[in-house]
Write a protein that holds these residues in place. Structure first.
Motif, PDB file in Angstrom:
ATOM      1  N   SER A  44       0.683  -1.160  -0.072  1.00 26.20           N
ATOM      2  CA  SER A  44       0.028  -0.115  -0.027  1.00 26.20           C
ATOM      3  C   SER A  44       0.902   1.229  -0.082  1.00 26.20           C
ATOM      4  O   SER A  44       0.303   2.220   0.468  1.00 26.20           O
ATOM      5  N   LYS A  45       2.102   1.325  -0.238  1.00 22.65           N
ATOM      6  CA  LYS A  45       2.999   2.455  -0.180  1.00 22.65           C
ATOM      7  C   LYS A  45       2.663   3.359  -1.250  1.00 22.65           C
ATOM      8  O   LYS A  45       1.972   3.056  -2.161  1.00 22.65           O
ATOM      9  N   THR A  46       2.630   4.619  -0.789  1.00 25.48           N
ATOM     10  CA  THR A  46       2.170   5.942  -1.418  1.00 25.48           C
ATOM     11  C   THR A  46       0.637   6.003  -1.353  1.00 25.48           C
ATOM     12  O   THR A  46       0.205   7.110  -1.880  1.00 25.48           O
ATOM     13  N   LYS A  47       0.010   5.163  -1.035  1.00 27.41           N
ATOM     14  CA  LYS A  47      -1.660   4.981  -1.230  1.00 27.41           C
ATOM     15  C   LYS A  47      -2.417   5.283   0.091  1.00 27.41           C
ATOM     16  O   LYS A  47      -1.591   5.075   1.355  1.00 27.41           O
ATOM     17  N   PRO A  48      -3.473   6.182  -0.032  1.00 26.81           N
ATOM     18  CA  PRO A  48      -3.951   6.773   1.244  1.00 26.81           C
ATOM     19  C   PRO A  48      -4.430   5.341   2.024  1.00 26.81           C
ATOM     20  O   PRO A  48      -5.000   4.405   1.565  1.00 26.81           O
ATOM     21  N   ILE A  49      -4.864   5.987   3.426  1.00 26.94           N
ATOM     22  CA  ILE A  49      -5.264   5.046   4.347  1.00 26.94           C
ATOM     23  C   ILE A  49      -6.491   4.343   4.027  1.00 26.94           C
ATOM     24  O   ILE A  49      -6.939   3.430   4.246  1.00 26.94           O
ATOM     25  N   GLU A  50      -7.327   5.027   3.520  1.00 26.31           N
ATOM     26  CA  GLU A  50      -8.733   4.684   3.201  1.00 26.31           C
ATOM     27  C   GLU A  50      -8.887   3.608   2.061  1.00 26.31           C
ATOM     28  O   GLU A  50      -9.709   2.761   2.098  1.00 26.31           O
ATOM     29  N   MET A  51      -7.899   3.633   1.410  1.00 21.53           N
ATOM     30  CA  MET A  51      -7.611   2.312   0.392  1.00 21.53           C
ATOM     31  C   MET A  51      -7.206   0.983   1.079  1.00 21.53           C
ATOM     32  O   MET A  51      -7.606  -0.188   0.898  1.00 21.53           O
ATOM     33  N   ILE A  52      -6.601   1.436   2.182  1.00 27.30           N
ATOM     34  CA  ILE A  52      -6.085   0.143   3.227  1.00 27.30           C
ATOM     35  C   ILE A  52      -7.247  -0.273   3.812  1.00 27.30           C
ATOM     36  O   ILE A  52      -7.536  -1.441   3.854  1.00 27.30           O
ATOM     37  N   VAL A  53      -8.236   0.668   4.413  1.00 27.54           N
ATOM     38  CA  VAL A  53      -9.420   0.189   5.040  1.00 27.54           C
ATOM     39  C   VAL A  53     -10.353  -0.524   4.101  1.00 27.54           C
ATOM     40  O   VAL A  53     -11.135  -1.590   4.416  1.00 27.54           O
ATOM     41  N   ASP A  54     -10.497  -0.191   2.695  1.00 26.72           N
ATOM     42  CA  ASP A  54     -11.214  -0.841   1.714  1.00 26.72           C
ATOM     43  C   ASP A  54     -10.642  -2.350   1.705  1.00 26.72           C
ATOM     44  O   ASP A  54     -11.443  -3.191   1.752  1.00 26.72           O
ATOM     45  N   ALA A  55      -9.235  -2.312   1.631  1.00 26.36           N
ATOM     46  CA  ALA A  55      -8.669  -3.861   1.471  1.00 26.36           C
ATOM     47  C   ALA A  55      -9.060  -4.780   2.412  1.00 26.36           C
ATOM     48  O   ALA A  55      -9.378  -5.941   2.503  1.00 26.36           O
ATOM     49  N   SER A  77      -2.554   5.753  12.672  1.00 29.47           N
ATOM     50  CA  SER A  77      -3.429   6.827  12.447  1.00 29.47           C
ATOM     51  C   SER A  77      -4.732   6.208  13.055  1.00 29.47           C
ATOM     52  O   SER A  77      -4.873   5.129  13.152  1.00 29.47           O
ATOM     53  N   GLU A  78      -5.554   7.033  13.345  1.00 28.75           N
ATOM     54  CA  GLU A  78      -6.947   6.946  14.070  1.00 28.75           C
ATOM     55  C   GLU A  78      -7.773   6.022  13.203  1.00 28.75           C
ATOM     56  O   GLU A  78      -8.428   5.039  13.749  1.00 28.75           O
ATOM     57  N   LEU A  79      -7.979   6.103  11.948  1.00 27.12           N
ATOM     58  CA  LEU A  79      -8.765   5.531  11.119  1.00 27.12           C
ATOM     59  C   LEU A  79      -8.402   3.778  11.204  1.00 27.12           C
ATOM     60  O   LEU A  79      -8.988   3.004  11.331  1.00 27.12           O
ATOM     61  N   ILE A  80      -6.824   3.567  10.880  1.00 19.97           N
ATOM     62  CA  ILE A  80      -6.555   2.385  10.851  1.00 19.97           C
ATOM     63  C   ILE A  80      -6.791   1.793  12.179  1.00 19.97           C
ATOM     64  O   ILE A  80      -7.262   0.351  12.322  1.00 19.97           O
ATOM     65  N   ASN A  81      -6.361   2.433  13.213  1.00 17.66           N
ATOM     66  CA  ASN A  81      -6.461   1.970  14.433  1.00 17.66           C
ATOM     67  C   ASN A  81      -8.164   1.411  14.947  1.00 17.66           C
ATOM     68  O   ASN A  81      -8.329   0.391  15.639  1.00 17.66           O
ATOM     69  N   ALA A  82      -9.201   2.322  14.306  1.00 18.16           N
ATOM     70  CA  ALA A  82     -10.444   2.120  14.602  1.00 18.16           C
ATOM     71  C   ALA A  82     -10.964   0.829  13.484  1.00 18.16           C
ATOM     72  O   ALA A  82     -11.859   0.294  14.093  1.00 18.16           O
TER      73      ALA A  82
END
Ligand code: PLP
Length: 257
Positions: A44-55, A77-82
Motif C-alpha cells: 500500500s506504499k504511497t496510497k491513502p489509508i482509506e484504500m487500506i481500509v477498503d482492502a 492513524s486513528e482510522l487504521i486503529n479504529a
C-alpha cells in the motif's frame, strides 16, 4: 488528485481478482513442490489509508510498506486503529540503522522482510528485545539475487551464514525464510526468471543446512507483473501493489524498491 485516483480504483474488487489469480497459479504448481500455500501481502506504499481500509474490509490482513516514516504514520492513524484491529504490517523497504527505533514502535509489526546483514540483525535483535521481550520478531533474509550493486540484499552465498547467525545469536528474532525483489521487467519468453531460480536455491540451502521442512521456510518473491510465475515456481509470499491499488508514479531517485 488522490480522490480522483481512488474513484477509479475498486480496491475490494482488486483484492478479489488478485486472490483468484493467486489460487489459479497455485493450482498449476507441480505437486512435488512442497512449499507452503502462497499468501498475499498488499503493498500500500504511497496510497491513502482509506484504500487500506477498503482492502481490509474485503478480508485482506497483511499489508506491506517500504518507507518507515509512512508506515509509522499509517499504522498509528486513528482510522487504521479504529477500522483495522487485526492488520499485520510487513516492512519491505531498505532498512537503515537510523530508522530502526521508529520501525520497531509500529503497532502490529508482523514481519521485517528485508534483513540483509549481521549488523542489522544484531541491532534489530537488541532493540526488539526491549520492545517485546517475549515475542520474537519474524524476519526474512533479503537476497540480492540479481547481484546488482545498487540493490540491497545479501549475496546468495552468504545466506546460510546470516541465517545461522540469527538462529544462534538473535533470540528476539525468528527467521522465517528468504526474500528477493529481483530485476524489473524480466522477459519470461527467455525461460524461468533467474532471480526466482536463485532464491529457490537459497531456500533449498537453508532447508538442507538447518534440516527444515520446505513448507516451514517462506519464499517471498513475485510482484504485480510476475506473481503468477513466482507462485508456480514455489513462492509462498507475493507482494502485490499496483495491481490492487492502481498506478503508482515511480520515485525519481529510484528508491521505489
Ligand atoms: C513496491 C514493491 C512491491 C509491489 O510492487 P508492484 O509492482 O506495485 O506490485 C513489492 N515488493 C517490494 C519490495 C516493493 O518495493
Amino acid at each position: 488528485m488522490i480522490n480522483r485516483i481512488m474513484a477509479n480504483v475498486d480496491v475490494k474488487l482488486g483484492i478479489k481478482h488478485i486472490l483468484e489469480r493467486v489460487e489459479q497459479a497455485y493450482s498449476k504448481r507441480s505437486p512435488d513442490i512442497r512449499n507452503a500455500k502462497p499468501s498475499l501481502v498488499a503493498v500500500s506504499k504511497t496510497k491513502p489509508i482509506e484504500m487500506i481500509v477498503d482492502a481490509y474490509s474485503a478480508g485482506q490482513r497483511h499489508f506491506g510498506e517500504n518507507y518507515v516514516k509512512e508506515l509509522w504514520e499509517k499504522s498509528t492513524s486513528e482510522l487504521i486503529n479504529a477500522q483495522c484491529p487485526d492488520i499485520c504490517w510487513h516492512f519491505i523497504g531498505h532498512l537503515q540503522s537510523s530508522s530502526v527505533n521508529k520501525l520497531l514502535k509500529v503497532p502490529r509489526l508482523d514481519m521485517v522482510e528485508t534483513l540483509d546483514s549481521i549488523k542489522l540483525a544484531n541491532e534489530l535483535n537488541k532493540k526488539w528485545g526491549n520492545v517485546s521481550p517475549n515475542k520474537p520478531l519474524k524476519v526474512l533474509v533479503q537476497v540480492n539475487t540479481s547481484q546488482e550493486e545498487a540493490k540491497s540484499g545479501i549475496e546468495p552465498s552468504a545466506v546460510t551464514d546470516l541465517y545461522r547467525h540469527i538462529t544462534e545469536n538473535c533470540k528476539h528474532l525468528l527467521p522465517k525464510g528468504v526474500m528477493t525483489i529481483g530485476k524489473f521487467g524480466y522477459d519470461y519468453s527467455l525461460g524461468p526468471n533467474p532471480d526466482f531460480v536463485c532464491l529457490l536455491d537459497c531456500h533449498k540451502n537453508v532447508c538442507d543446512t538447518f534440516n527444515l521442512s520446505p513448507e516451514d521456510v517462506h519464499i517471498s518473491m513475485g510482484m504485480s507483473d510476475d506473481f503468477e510465475q513466482a507462485i508456480e515456481m514455489g513462492s509462498t509470499i507475493v507482494r502485490v501493489g499496483s495491481s490492487i491499488f492502481g498506478y503508482r508514479p515511480k520515485k525519481i531517485d529510484g528508491a521505489d524498491a
